[in-house]
Design a protein around this motif. Structure first.
Motif, PDB file in Angstrom:
ATOM      1  N   VAL A 107       0.833  -1.205   0.000  1.00 28.79           N
ATOM      2  CA  VAL A 107       0.000   0.000   0.000  1.00 28.79           C
ATOM      3  C   VAL A 107       0.868   1.255   0.000  1.00 28.79           C
ATOM      4  O   VAL A 107       0.537   2.254  -0.653  1.00 28.79           O
ATOM      5  N   GLY A 108       1.992   1.207   0.723  1.00 31.55           N
ATOM      6  CA  GLY A 108       2.892   2.363   0.741  1.00 31.55           C
ATOM      7  C   GLY A 108       3.436   2.684  -0.638  1.00 31.55           C
ATOM      8  O   GLY A 108       3.489   3.855  -1.042  1.00 31.55           O
ATOM      9  N   PHE A 142      -5.676  15.869   2.746  1.00 31.35           N
ATOM     10  CA  PHE A 142      -6.733  15.162   2.029  1.00 31.35           C
ATOM     11  C   PHE A 142      -6.152  14.312   0.899  1.00 31.35           C
ATOM     12  O   PHE A 142      -6.651  13.210   0.619  1.00 31.35           O
ATOM     13  N   LEU A 143      -5.109  14.814   0.256  1.00 33.01           N
ATOM     14  CA  LEU A 143      -4.477  14.074  -0.835  1.00 33.01           C
ATOM     15  C   LEU A 143      -3.883  12.763  -0.316  1.00 33.01           C
ATOM     16  O   LEU A 143      -4.110  11.688  -0.887  1.00 33.01           O
ATOM     17  N   VAL A 144      -3.146  12.849   0.796  1.00 30.08           N
ATOM     18  CA  VAL A 144      -2.512  11.656   1.374  1.00 30.08           C
ATOM     19  C   VAL A 144      -3.566  10.695   1.912  1.00 30.08           C
ATOM     20  O   VAL A 144      -3.502   9.479   1.680  1.00 30.08           O
ATOM     21  N   LEU A 145      -4.556  11.234   2.627  1.00 30.52           N
ATOM     22  CA  LEU A 145      -5.597  10.391   3.212  1.00 30.52           C
ATOM     23  C   LEU A 145      -6.385   9.644   2.140  1.00 30.52           C
ATOM     24  O   LEU A 145      -6.668   8.444   2.276  1.00 30.52           O
ATOM     25  N   THR A 146      -6.719  10.351   1.063  1.00 29.57           N
ATOM     26  CA  THR A 146      -7.476   9.724  -0.026  1.00 29.57           C
ATOM     27  C   THR A 146      -6.649   8.656  -0.725  1.00 29.57           C
ATOM     28  O   THR A 146      -7.151   7.574  -1.045  1.00 29.57           O
ATOM     29  N   ALA A 147      -5.370   8.960  -0.972  1.00 28.25           N
ATOM     30  CA  ALA A 147      -4.499   7.994  -1.642  1.00 28.25           C
ATOM     31  C   ALA A 147      -4.368   6.714  -0.818  1.00 28.25           C
ATOM     32  O   ALA A 147      -4.503   5.600  -1.347  1.00 28.25           O
ATOM     33  N   ILE A 148      -4.129   6.850   0.471  1.00 26.79           N
ATOM     34  CA  ILE A 148      -3.969   5.672   1.333  1.00 26.79           C
ATOM     35  C   ILE A 148      -5.270   4.881   1.403  1.00 26.79           C
ATOM     36  O   ILE A 148      -5.277   3.644   1.301  1.00 26.79           O
ATOM     37  N   THR A 149      -6.390   5.588   1.557  1.00 30.98           N
ATOM     38  CA  THR A 149      -7.683   4.915   1.682  1.00 30.98           C
ATOM     39  C   THR A 149      -8.008   4.090   0.456  1.00 30.98           C
ATOM     40  O   THR A 149      -8.380   2.912   0.552  1.00 30.98           O
ATOM     41  N   PHE A 233     -14.472   5.184   5.669  1.00 30.19           N
ATOM     42  CA  PHE A 233     -14.136   4.258   4.586  1.00 30.19           C
ATOM     43  C   PHE A 233     -12.760   3.643   4.803  1.00 30.19           C
ATOM     44  O   PHE A 233     -12.535   2.462   4.512  1.00 30.19           O
ATOM     45  N   LEU A 234     -11.823   4.439   5.348  1.00 29.88           N
ATOM     46  CA  LEU A 234     -10.494   3.943   5.667  1.00 29.88           C
ATOM     47  C   LEU A 234     -10.570   2.814   6.697  1.00 29.88           C
ATOM     48  O   LEU A 234      -9.925   1.765   6.550  1.00 29.88           O
ATOM     49  N   VAL A 235     -11.383   3.031   7.730  1.00 31.02           N
ATOM     50  CA  VAL A 235     -11.549   2.018   8.777  1.00 31.02           C
ATOM     51  C   VAL A 235     -12.182   0.752   8.212  1.00 31.02           C
ATOM     52  O   VAL A 235     -11.784  -0.367   8.558  1.00 31.02           O
ATOM     53  N   LEU A 236     -13.172   0.910   7.334  1.00 34.85           N
ATOM     54  CA  LEU A 236     -13.811  -0.251   6.711  1.00 34.85           C
ATOM     55  C   LEU A 236     -12.810  -1.061   5.883  1.00 34.85           C
ATOM     56  O   LEU A 236     -12.825  -2.300   5.915  1.00 34.85           O
ATOM     57  N   CYS A 237     -11.940  -0.366   5.154  1.00 34.67           N
ATOM     58  CA  CYS A 237     -10.934  -1.062   4.347  1.00 34.67           C
ATOM     59  C   CYS A 237      -9.933  -1.796   5.240  1.00 34.67           C
ATOM     60  O   CYS A 237      -9.544  -2.939   4.948  1.00 34.67           O
ATOM     61  N   LEU A 238      -9.514  -1.159   6.330  1.00 37.77           N
ATOM     62  CA  LEU A 238      -8.590  -1.801   7.265  1.00 37.77           C
ATOM     63  C   LEU A 238      -9.237  -3.029   7.897  1.00 37.77           C
ATOM     64  O   LEU A 238      -8.578  -4.063   8.081  1.00 37.77           O
TER      65      LEU A 238
END
Length: 253
Positions: A107-108, A142-149, A233-238
């Motif tokens: 993911v990184g 927001f850019l980093v958060l969206t990319a990681i998510t 959504f990030l939490v759901l993916c994790l």
């Protein structure tokens, strides 16, 4: 934490990007530039402004999000799908590497590629339209958060898919239409009341709205709500990834 394992996976994935730089970086930048030419110059010259912002500049955040979301999903899904397809995933699973380190490595690398692409498109947009960023810190956040998510989402998709058809199914038939209907090229305030309500069920609306706010201080929905939806959504993916590694879903069979 086995940083050697993380670095090995990360370097391998980044090396694959450099071998296909025309497809991974140059092609998306050129495609997005065509959007600027068609929508920003040809159509934008016929539209005065949207929420006090010139139309050419107004669509910049939406176009960046368009590329960021699609490339994040594509990079992460292909990154984990090919080890499954070739069978090398079993070597990784049998190595002294934890599931967390595997996820961070893949993911990184995918998120790094997506962020580089997003910043290149941002720089390219300045060649076509005058641009201002009112909240640069929040823009980068927001850019980093969206990319990681969405790289996490792509990672889940890559594990779920058992063929190239399924790998392309979600991005092309679900994600791309949601992006185009999520306010990339317009404000949802321009829609009739009924369709404004329908748009609120589109999760991409919240991403684009928050990102556009970081540029111009205007948003279709609450910025706090947008951030909350992204984190959810990030939490759901994790959670999905945790379940996949816990059960071995489509990894050990």
């Amino acid at each position: 934490m086995n940083f050697h394992a993380i670095r090995a996976i990360y370097k391998f994935e980044m090396a694959r990007t450099f071998r296909t730089v025309l497809q991974s970086i140059v092609s998306p930048v050129i495609s997005t530039s065509l959007y600027f030419v068609v929508f920003g110059a040809a159509i934008g010259s016929r539209i005065t402004d949207v929420d006090g912002v010139g139309y050419g500049a107004f669509i910049v955040p939406g176009l960046i999000m368009l590329s960021l979301l699609t490339q994040s999903i594509s990079n992460a899904s292909f990154g984990i799908f090919f080890p499954k397809f070739t069978g090398t995933i079993y070597e990784i699973l049998s190595a002294p590497v934890s599931y967390l380190e595997i996820v961070i490595g893949y993911v990184g690398a995918a998120a790094t590629k997506s962020l580089v692409l997003g910043l290149l498109i941002l720089a390219t947009s300045t060649l076509f339209v005058p641009l201002q960023i009112m909240h640069p810190f929040w823009m980068l956040l927001f850019l980093v958060l969206t990319a990681i998510t969405f790289c996490l989402f792509g990672f889940v998709l890559g594990i779920w898919a058992d063929g190239f058809e399924k790998l392309q199914l979600v991005p092309f038939l679900i994600v791309t239409p949601l992006i185009f209907l999520g306010g990339s090229f317009y404000s949802i305030d321009m829609l009739p009341p009924f369709w404004q309500t329908v748009s609120l069920f589109n999760p991409v609306v919240y991403l684009i709205s928050a990102f556009r706010w970081s540029f111009y201080g205007v948003a279709d929905v609450s910025v706090a709500l947008s951030a909350s939806m992204t984190v959810l959504f990030l939490v759901l993916c994790l959670t999905a990834i945790w379940w996949i590694f816990k059960t071995g879903y489509r990894l050990k069979t």
